[in-house]
Design an enzyme around this catalytic site. Structure first.
Site, PDB file in Angstrom:
ATOM      1  CB  SER A 116      -0.965   0.020   1.193  1.00 26.38           C
ATOM      2  OG  SER A 116      -0.269   0.204   2.398  1.00 26.38           O
ATOM      3  CE  LYS A 154      -3.233   2.272   3.866  1.00 31.35           C
ATOM      4  NZ  LYS A 154      -2.490   1.143   4.418  1.00 31.35           N
TER       5      LYS A 154
END
Length: 197
Positions: A116, A154
């Site tokens: 990711s 993230k």
């Protein structure tokens, strides 16, 4: 192994000596790391002396670090290398202190699983160095704990209406948006390690 508090004392003394050229007083150590009791500071410093990390030649103002450059790992910085067009190879003579770059109070390492964050150069299997903190600025890469169950790495953005947007650095993945009370910041990315052998 030093306790967290002993390491804080040692890190403060090291930084103070670098900045001022002499060791701090017990009072300055206490003020620097927010320990109110001078007796507690004295005990921590005495423990560091007993463990051979510090030595005292006369009074408390004459503390010296026993560690040498060999104890704090460093690698030679030999210059720059192009990752685009080739550039002239000019040797350098500096060193990079790996310990100063990666180690620090309340830092820890996590191993990445998944893809990711690949557009930020963070690949599956990489090790990331995280500075523990409960807050972060927009745009920082954070460890976010969602619903006190799932942790993810993230890029963080605060949205209006007390919402948090967690953005993957992978153009194939959509951002995650949560009410702010469902997300707790656990740390901020400060470094990255990858071994090719």
């Amino acid at each position: 192994m030093l306790t967290t508090q002993q390491k804080r004392v040692l890190d403060f003394i090291r930084a103070f000596i670098r900045r001022h050229g002499h060791s701090p007083s017990l009072r300055e150590i206490g003020e620097g790391i927010d320990i109110q009791s001078r007796g507690a500071v004295h005990r921590h410093v005495q423990t560091l002396i007993d463990r051979g990390v510090l030595k005292r030649t006369r009074g408390w103002r004459t503390l010296e670090l026993v560690e040498t450059d060999e104890v704090l790992p460093s690698l030679p910085l030999l210059g720059k290398i192009a990752a685009g067009r080739p550039i002239e190879a000019i040797p350098g003579h500096d060193e990079i202190n790996i310990a100063e770059m990666l180690l620090g109070e309340e830092r820890y390492v996590l191993q990445i699983e998944g893809d990711s964050m690949i557009d930020a150069g963070i690949l599956d299997g990489d090790l990331v160095v995280i500075q523990h903190t409960n807050t972060a600025n927009d745009g920082e890469i954070v460890v976010a704990l969602i619903d006190d169950q799932e942790a993810t790495l993230k890029r963080l953005f605060h949205l209006s209406g007390r919402r948090i947007k967690l953005v993957a650095e992978n153009h194939n993945l959509s951002p995650l948006i949560y009410p702010a009370d469902r997300v707790r910041i656990q740390g901020v990315l400060t470094g990255q390690l990858r071994s090719y052998r």
